[in-house]
Design a protein around this motif. Structure first.
Motif, PDB file in Angstrom:
ATOM      1  N   ALA A 163       3.875   8.639  -4.369  1.00  0.00           N
ATOM      2  CA  ALA A 163       2.517   7.780  -4.642  1.00  0.00           C
ATOM      3  C   ALA A 163       2.444   6.684  -5.393  1.00  0.00           C
ATOM      4  N   ARG A 201       4.453   3.895  -3.714  1.00  0.00           N
ATOM      5  CA  ARG A 201       3.606   3.162  -2.789  1.00  0.00           C
ATOM      6  C   ARG A 201       2.702   2.378  -3.571  1.00  0.00           C
ATOM      7  N   LEU A 202       2.174   2.521  -4.658  1.00  0.00           N
ATOM      8  CA  LEU A 202       1.400   1.362  -5.411  1.00  0.00           C
ATOM      9  C   LEU A 202       2.391   0.349  -5.896  1.00  0.00           C
ATOM     10  N   HIS A 231      -4.926   3.106  -3.861  1.00  0.00           N
ATOM     11  CA  HIS A 231      -3.505   3.639  -4.107  1.00  0.00           C
ATOM     12  C   HIS A 231      -3.449   4.267  -5.414  1.00  0.00           C
TER      13      HIS A 231
END
Length: 273
Positions: A184, A187-188, A260
């Protein structure tokens, strides 16, 4: 505060060529830079390790590039930057003696070898060791790693938002050790590459734009014109390259960042399966 390892070549899939001008183009997309690096790699790999030949070739590449000037004219772009491995997953100096087999050909580029040898990226001083290791773990590819590790404000801004989301400090070692949270976080960070609707601003790179002399200057949001107030997400919004003309555009960018960050926080607080 300083980093204990080499930021340019930390290993595990990460490498950076930002100080050689890697991203200093109006079109600095992964596709375009892969093409540019491939051309430079193929050109110099075919040459014997001779200073005169390399220098002439570097000059020729620089002359050919005049049709596509750098985004920041004051920042040099070195033609010796290329892929160091056969799989083309690691970027670095093709003229470095560890790459050529012993001959130091870095003087054939736009910098003297002595400067290349002694230069220290500002991120080395401004990031903590834990922050740099997080970027290395989350951005294990040459393109994204270089974009993120050199943007201290972006890294700090993302982590500050995560702290606010959790209402407390973030254990970065735990984050790196949590596969779901680390994915995650990638992705940020990857919004540097994937964030949509940033417009086609001719002279914007992250938070910066060139001044009259070509020097990078930091951009700010004009809240009066936008009819908005400051928000915690705004530093990250600017670092992503957004230059909103309306409050609605600003709110969309803020919401993207918040979403996000929330996913990272949820992954950190979810019980282990």
């Amino acid at each position: 505060m300083s980093v204990s390892f080499h930021l340019c070549q930390p290993g595990r899939g990460a490498s950076c060529g930002a100080c050689c001008g890697l991203y200093n183009f109006r079109d600095h997309s992964r596709e375009r830079l892969t093409e540019r690096l491939g051309l430079q790699t193929d050109t110099f790999r075919a040459l014997p390790p001779e200073r005169e030949t390399w220098h002439a070739t570097a000059v020729s590449l620089l002359e050919a590039r005049r049709a596509g000037p750098p985004l920041f004219p004051a920042v040099r772009v070195c033609p010796l930057l290329g892929f160091l491995d056969a799989e083309r997953t690691r970027v670095g100096c093709l003229g470095h003696p560890k790459v050529t087999g012993g001959q130091d050909l870095r003087d054939c580029g736009v910098y003297h070898a002595e400067l290349c040898e002694t230069f220290t990226c500002p991120s080395f001083t401004w990031l903590t060791d834990a922050q740099a290791r997080l970027v290395q773990a989350a951005c294990a590819d040459w393109y994204l790693y270089g974009l993120v590790i050199t943007d201290v404000e972006f890294v700090r801004g993302c982590l500050r938002l995560l702290e606010w989301e959790q209402a407390g400090p973030v254990d970065l070692e735990a984050l790196v050790g949590n596969p779901e949270a680390l994915a995650a976080m990638r992705r940020l960070f990857a919004l540097k590459e994937t964030a949509p609707d940033r417009g086609t601003h001719a002279a914007v790179f992250g938070r910066f734009t060139p001044d009259a002399e070509g020097e990078p200057v930091s951009r700010v949001l004009d809240y009066t014109v936008l009819g908005a107030r400051t928000a915690p997400e705004d530093d990250v919004v600017l670092c992503l390259g957004y230059a909103p003309d309306t409050r609605a555009e600003l709110e969309r960018a803020r919401r993207l960042v918040r979403e996000h960050v929330t996913v990272v926080a949820q992954a950190l607080t979810s019980p282990a399966p």
